[in-house]
Motif scaffolding. Structure first.
Motif, mmCIF file in Angstrom:
data_model
loop_
_atom_site.group_PDB
_atom_site.id
_atom_site.type_symbol
_atom_site.label_atom_id
_atom_site.label_comp_id
_atom_site.label_asym_id
_atom_site.label_seq_id
_atom_site.Cartn_x
_atom_site.Cartn_y
_atom_site.Cartn_z
ATOM 1 N N VAL A 147 4.282 2.013 -2.893
ATOM 2 C CA VAL A 147 4.972 0.748 -3.187
ATOM 3 C C VAL A 147 3.967 -0.317 -3.626
ATOM 4 N N MET A 150 2.780 0.661 -7.267
ATOM 5 C CA MET A 150 3.859 0.553 -8.248
ATOM 6 C C MET A 150 4.243 -0.909 -8.475
ATOM 7 N N SER A 151 4.289 -1.700 -7.408
ATOM 8 C CA SER A 151 4.629 -3.116 -7.591
ATOM 9 C C SER A 151 3.513 -3.836 -8.351
ATOM 10 N N VAL A 154 4.015 -2.794 -12.066
ATOM 11 C CA VAL A 154 5.179 -3.458 -12.667
ATOM 12 C C VAL A 154 4.886 -4.948 -12.867
ATOM 13 N N THR A 155 4.293 -5.596 -11.884
ATOM 14 C CA THR A 155 3.981 -7.023 -11.998
ATOM 15 C C THR A 155 3.023 -7.275 -13.149
#
Length: 163
Positions: A147, A150-151, A154-155
């Motif tokens: 997490v 991946m965050s 994406v950010t």
């Protein structure tokens, strides 16, 4: 003067060996968010949110681990053949950060505080979850590490695709 960059496999091997060595020497997993919480707990003794685990005083290995991170960076910078100087140049992030040094400093302090809060909320930082928890094959840590990364991916894509 050119900058020498370690090969990714060698740096990863060194980090993995450090995790094992730290656990072997200290008897506890490495991680700095607990040290961050303990440092905040030393400063704000009345806020129980920061008092975690068994370490609540200055004789705290996680606190010293946390202090060693910037201290090691300072020693490395002072031993560098290149002159050392304070800079707010963040390369590609200069396009999305405020342009003044004061604005960058405020933004980075806010980001650091949010990282500390999030690490405390998650029960560990990326070091604790992804490196140590991943090495121990701890399912919640593997999920938290996935997490986190991946965050971050994406950010970063959202920030740089928007500009």
């Amino acid at each position: 003067m050119s900058i020498e960059i370690w090969a990714g496999w060698f740096a990863g091997l060194c980090i993995g060996l450090f995790v094992i060595l730290h656990f072997w020497v200290m008897g506890k997993p490495a991680g700095c968010s607990t040290g961050y919480g303990n440092f905040c707990g030393l400063i704000t003794k009345k806020v129980s949110y920061f008092h975690t685990g068994e370490y609540r005083d200055i004789n705290n290995p996680k606190l010293w681990f946390l202090i060693g991170i910037p201290l090691g960076g300072l020693i490395s910078a002072l031993m560098s053949p290149e002159p050392w100087h304070l800079s707010f140049d963040f390369g590609m992030y200069n396009q999305i950060l405020p342009q003044t040094d004061a604005g960058k400093a405020i933004w980075l302090m806010f980001g650091g505080a949010m990282l500390g809060f999030g690490a405390r909320l998650a029960g560990a930082c990326t070091t604790g979850h992804a490196l140590v928890g991943g090495a121990m094959m701890n399912p919640p840590s593997l999920l938290a590490g996935a997490v986190f990364f991946m965050s971050a991916f994406v950010t970063t894509r959202l920030l740089f695709d928007a500009f």
